[in-house]
Design an enzyme around this catalytic site. Structure first.
Site, PDB file in Angstrom:
ATOM      1  N   HIS A 180      20.015 -32.997  -3.858  1.00  0.00           N
ATOM      2  CA  HIS A 180      20.763 -32.354  -4.940  1.00  0.00           C
ATOM      3  C   HIS A 180      20.321 -30.893  -5.102  1.00  0.00           C
ATOM      4  O   HIS A 180      19.880 -30.472  -6.176  1.00  0.00           O
ATOM      5  CB  HIS A 180      20.507 -33.138  -6.224  1.00  0.00           C
ATOM      6  CG  HIS A 180      21.610 -33.086  -7.204  1.00  0.00           C
ATOM      7  ND1 HIS A 180      22.055 -31.908  -7.749  1.00  0.00           N
ATOM      8  CD2 HIS A 180      22.368 -34.067  -7.734  1.00  0.00           C
ATOM      9  CE1 HIS A 180      23.028 -32.184  -8.592  1.00  0.00           C
ATOM     10  NE2 HIS A 180      23.246 -33.484  -8.601  1.00  0.00           N
ATOM     11  N   ASP A 248      32.903 -30.184 -11.530  1.00  0.00           N
ATOM     12  CA  ASP A 248      32.037 -31.327 -11.295  1.00  0.00           C
ATOM     13  C   ASP A 248      32.956 -32.323 -10.606  1.00  0.00           C
ATOM     14  O   ASP A 248      33.464 -33.247 -11.226  1.00  0.00           O
ATOM     15  CB  ASP A 248      31.482 -31.864 -12.621  1.00  0.00           C
ATOM     16  CG  ASP A 248      30.515 -33.022 -12.393  1.00  0.00           C
ATOM     17  OD1 ASP A 248      30.238 -33.338 -11.219  1.00  0.00           O
ATOM     18  OD2 ASP A 248      30.042 -33.604 -13.386  1.00  0.00           O
ATOM     19  N   GLU A 313      26.721 -31.372  -2.789  1.00  0.00           N
ATOM     20  CA  GLU A 313      26.051 -32.632  -2.460  1.00  0.00           C
ATOM     21  C   GLU A 313      26.833 -33.442  -1.436  1.00  0.00           C
ATOM     22  O   GLU A 313      27.765 -34.164  -1.776  1.00  0.00           O
ATOM     23  CB  GLU A 313      25.905 -33.461  -3.750  1.00  0.00           C
ATOM     24  CG  GLU A 313      25.350 -32.686  -4.928  1.00  0.00           C
ATOM     25  CD  GLU A 313      25.766 -33.289  -6.280  1.00  0.00           C
ATOM     26  OE1 GLU A 313      25.762 -34.519  -6.425  1.00  0.00           O
ATOM     27  OE2 GLU A 313      26.118 -32.519  -7.184  1.00  0.00           O
TER      28      GLU A 313
HETATM   29  C1  GAL Z   1      26.430 -34.490 -10.054  1.00  0.00           C
HETATM   30  C2  GAL Z   1      27.318 -35.157 -11.054  1.00  0.00           C
HETATM   31  C3  GAL Z   1      27.236 -34.378 -12.348  1.00  0.00           C
HETATM   32  C4  GAL Z   1      25.826 -34.325 -12.838  1.00  0.00           C
HETATM   33  C5  GAL Z   1      24.954 -33.794 -11.747  1.00  0.00           C
HETATM   34  C6  GAL Z   1      23.518 -33.903 -12.197  1.00  0.00           C
HETATM   35  O1  GAL Z   1      26.470 -35.209  -8.851  1.00  0.00           O
HETATM   36  O2  GAL Z   1      28.644 -35.231 -10.590  1.00  0.00           O
HETATM   37  O3  GAL Z   1      28.064 -34.970 -13.330  1.00  0.00           O
HETATM   38  O4  GAL Z   1      25.403 -35.604 -13.198  1.00  0.00           O
HETATM   39  O5  GAL Z   1      25.118 -34.502 -10.544  1.00  0.00           O
HETATM   40  O6  GAL Z   1      22.756 -33.031 -11.535  1.00  0.00           O
END
Ligand code: GAL
Length: 349
Positions: A180, A248, A313
């Site tokens: 991440h 997102d 990601e």
């Molecule tokens: C993403 C997710 C977001 C948030 C984020 C946290 O993958 O879609 O809503 O949770 O991670 O870092």
């Protein structure tokens, strides 16, 4: 053969009484990749610049800061990236309840996901170069099977960072890992001046809890069209009337002939990162909900800023036709599976 990438291990700090180490690799160009054993977290990617080294990922002052908010900053994610409705999975006809860590949803592997573990960090040698190995036995997270997981982090002489997630489990389970990483390639407090290109014609439809639905929506004539390098400032502005005021979202990527799925670049710093992944998904999160509190960032002196970084990601989505997500990300008992993500760094020398 001359050893060009050199690794080192140092003590970083302590988390809940456990020693946390920082492992680093440096190549002959002066690029450094470093990781923390808490969460197998990418702590720094330092790039040489005229004004000294520049760290292009978000990081915090202390280990504890990484678990003080729900943002998984630069951490390893697993066993499953993304959201599972009601935390309920079906494996071999059996219904299994996973921990629910976002309302009823299982997000990013649940309460005891990869990010909350302290990994065993080592420097190993592959083909004469030092490589970081993070290993761990994943259990007690509600998923079936004990999973032996090893993540290898390497840095090449031509500035490619490779992450290899390798797993084997004692029972049928799910495996859909990612890292991440939040990038900010410049010196500004937000990534708005960056350009983003994504090889995706479609995004996944989401329900009101952000759970992916089967349908996909074409990106043409929408703010989700990043098929050409696109200003994040303009794209985020076009999302202004949505609740999140930013992205997102899950892009159904089509890797090109070099397996590239996205390129992020900053015209000001002239740094870019091209992401290579053979998988069919890329979640893009523009840190819309970052707040000033509980985000002890080094870059912005202990506070968080909306749009301070962008997380890209790579992961596996359910195919658009045929079987659902669980068969796409199943890891059978005794099977060994490896997923690879590469980040090609480009900068002015
Ligand atoms: C993403 C997710 C977001 C948030 C984020 C946290 O993958 O879609 O809503 O949770 O991670 O870092």
């Amino acid at each position: 053969m001359e050893n060009k990438v050199v690794g080192s291990i140092k003590d970083f700090d302590e988390y809940q009484g456990h020693k946390i180490q920082k492992l680093s690799l440096t190549n002959q160009n002066g690029v450094t990749l470093s990781l923390l054993t808490l969460g197998a977290t990418i702590y720094e990617i330092n790039i040489p610049s005229e004004t000294g080294v520049q760290n292009i990922v978000l990081n915090y002052y202390h280990s504890k800061d990484y678990l003080a908010n729900p943002y998984y900053v630069c951490m390893a994610i697993g066993r499953t990236a993304g959201r599972i409705k009601n935390g309920n999975i079906i494996l071999a006809g059996q219904s299994i309840q996973l921990p629910q860590n976002e309302g009823k949803t299982n997000l990013h592997g649940g309460t005891n996901g990869f990010n909350s573990q302290i990994w065993q960090g080592k420097i190993i040698q592959i083909a004469g170069n030092d490589v970081i190995e993070m290993s761990h036995l994943q259990e007690g997270d509600g998923y079936p099977g004990k999973m032996r997981i090893k993540i290898l982090y390497s840095l090449s002489a031509d500035d490619v960072i490779e992450i290899k997630f390798c797993a084997i489990s004692t029972a049928d389970t799910l495996f859909n890992p990612t890292q991440h990483i939040y990038f900010n390639l410049g010196k500004n407090d937000t990534v708005k001046e960056h350009l983003l290109k994504i090889n995706a014609k479609q995004i996944q439809k989401l329900d009101s809890n952000k759970i992916p639905l089967a349908d996909r929506v074409t990106v043409a004539d929408t703010p989700f069209d990043f098929r050409q390098p696109t200003s994040l400032d303009k794209a985020i502005a076009a999302m202004n009337d949505t609740a999140e005021k930013g992205f997102d979202d899950i892009f159904a990527v089509e890797p090109d002939k070099d397996n590239l799925v996205a390129v992020l670049s900053d015209p000001l710093s002239k740094i870019s990162v091209a992401i290579e992944s053979a998988r069919n998904g890329l979640v893009v999160f523009t840190a819309n909900s970052f707040t000033q509190q509980n985000m002890n960032f080094v870059r912005t002196n202990g506070i968080g800023k909306r749009y301070e970084g962008i997380a890209l990601e790579p992961q596996t989505l359910a195919p658009s036709k045929g079987d659902g997500l669980f068969s796409a990300i199943k890891l059978a008992k005794g099977e060994e599976k490896t997923y690879t993500i590469k980040y090609h760094l480009n900068y002015e020398r």
